[in-house]
Design an enzyme around this catalytic site. Structure first.
Site, mmCIF file in Angstrom:
data_model
loop_
_atom_site.group_PDB
_atom_site.id
_atom_site.type_symbol
_atom_site.label_atom_id
_atom_site.label_comp_id
_atom_site.label_asym_id
_atom_site.label_seq_id
_atom_site.Cartn_x
_atom_site.Cartn_y
_atom_site.Cartn_z
ATOM 1 N N THR A 177 36.366 40.185 39.700
ATOM 2 C CA THR A 177 35.692 41.477 39.894
ATOM 3 C C THR A 177 34.502 41.484 38.946
ATOM 4 O O THR A 177 34.459 40.682 38.021
ATOM 5 C CB THR A 177 36.664 42.638 39.534
ATOM 6 O OG1 THR A 177 37.647 42.767 40.560
ATOM 7 C CG2 THR A 177 35.973 43.982 39.406
ATOM 8 N N THR A 230 45.350 42.841 38.621
ATOM 9 C CA THR A 230 46.251 43.079 39.750
ATOM 10 C C THR A 230 46.118 44.536 40.210
ATOM 11 O O THR A 230 46.761 45.439 39.675
ATOM 12 C CB THR A 230 47.712 42.815 39.319
ATOM 13 O OG1 THR A 230 47.731 41.680 38.457
ATOM 14 C CG2 THR A 230 48.610 42.597 40.503
HETATM 15 N N1 ASP Z 1 41.241 44.398 40.710
HETATM 16 C C1 ASP Z 1 40.776 43.618 41.825
HETATM 17 C C2 ASP Z 1 41.579 43.976 43.039
HETATM 18 O O1 ASP Z 1 42.775 44.192 42.921
HETATM 19 C C3 ASP Z 1 40.842 42.147 41.604
HETATM 20 C C4 ASP Z 1 40.418 41.662 40.250
HETATM 21 O O2 ASP Z 1 39.896 42.400 39.446
HETATM 22 O O3 ASP Z 1 40.581 40.477 39.958
HETATM 23 O O4 ASP Z 1 41.043 43.999 44.110
#
Ligand code: ASP
Length: 322
Positions: A177, A230
């Site tokens: 992200t 997550t």
């Molecule tokens: N938080 C993001 C999601 O769950 C993924 C991530 O930050 O790695 O889509």
């Protein structure tokens, strides 16, 4: 007036392992974080808003295929791209977000358009894309966002599922992200987060990124937060607003609240981290994963970046004192 400007960014907790991320590849990641920080810092230094600084920094990270957002986003199990993004400002707590979109070149601009040009907070899929085309937000074809590295990561995961083998992928192959939090000279706070989500996610799955209070949050009375990890666990524990509540109502320091929440998320299977910035002082950048691409710049122009648990790399940018 007279607040200390500050900006922090992250490129996600889906980091390449320290054993592999060396030399030129490591430097490329530091360089990209620095470029995002410099872009946002230039806005703040010029008297611009925290919202504009966050937008500029996140756009820069979205444009870089090293990170899982915009160009270089990960694929769903159906081999499609479904991107999520959210933005929020802390003065009036206006917010905008998009989920499951493929088309807007910079999903953070799409989220901002929802905030500023619609009466809504969160738009999804085809309806969001239709609105964004009406708003003349720049669009790109799927090819623009597609990278071989993310196609390979998808194939690896589909093969693994078919074989029933254990999941031994690196964080970098699983998720990522980008995000930013900023404080401008007026003391206004803002946060922005943008992602492709999790590799081989179920079509229609939306993570924490566009969810106000989970993946993105800003309130001048407490702090601005952008998360990575997550997503389902971050949503269930309203990770971002939980930190703000502890700062605002329990009188905890930002550092302590952010660190505690990140450890509590881990206890419930939520690995990842976040960046948080309060009304004064430096940002908190805790993570419970092996790494988190991250960095921040303070009013004196000092840019610090780090990826795993190493010491900060420091570089000073020119500060305009006129
Ligand atoms: N938080 C993001 C999601 O769950 C993924 C991530 O930050 O790695 O889509």
């Amino acid at each position: 007036m007279g607040a200390d400007i500050c900006l922090a960014v992250h490129g996600g907790a889906g980091t390449i392992p320290a054993s592999t991320l060396k030399g030129a590849l490591a430097e490329a990641h530091h360089q990209s974080l620095r470029a995002a920080l410099a872009a946002g810092f230039a806005v703040l230094q010029g008297g611009g808003s925290a919202l504009d600084a966050v937008t500029a920094a996140v756009m820069r990270l979205e444009d870089d295929e090293l990170f899982n957002a915009g160009r270089g986003a990960v694929f769903t199990s159906a081999g499609r791209l479904e991107m999520d993004a959210g933005i929020m400002e802390g003065a009036q707590r206006r917010a905008g977000a998009v989920a499951g979109v493929c088309g807007p070149k910079n999903p953070i601009l799409a989220a901002r358009a929802v905030m500023e040009r619609s009466e809504n907070v969160l738009l999804i899929g085809a309806g969001a894309e239709a609105f964004l085309r009406e708003q003349n937000i720049p669009f790109e074809e799927p090819d623009y966002f597609t990278t071989q590295r993310r196609l390979d990561a998808l194939q690896l995961e589909l093969d693994r599922r078919a074989s029933g083998a254990a999941d031994t992928r690196s964080d970098a192959d699983r998720h990522g992200t980008v995000g930013a939090v900023a404080r401008d000279a007026l003391g206004n706070l803002a946060a922005g987060t943008s992602t492709g989500g999790i590799t081989a996610k179920r079509p229609g799955r939306v993570g924490d990124t566009p969810v106000v209070g989970a993946g993105v949050f800003a309130d001048n009375g407490s702090c601005a937060v952008s998360t990575t990890g997550t997503g389902e666990v971050f949503i269930r524990f309203t990770a971002a607003s939980e930190i703000a509540a502890r700062v605002k109502y329990a009188g905890q320091s930002l550092e302590r609240a952010a660190e505690d929440v990140v450890q509590e998320l881990l206890a419930h299977g939520g690995d990842g981290g976040l960046i948080a910035l309060g009304r004064e002082g430096p940002p908190a950048l805790p993570f419970n994963s092996s790494g988190m691409y991250r960095g921040f710049v303070t009013a004196d122009g000092m840019i610090r970046t780090a990826i795993h648990r190493e010491t900060w790399r420091e570089i000073c940018v020119e500060v305009n004192t006129t």
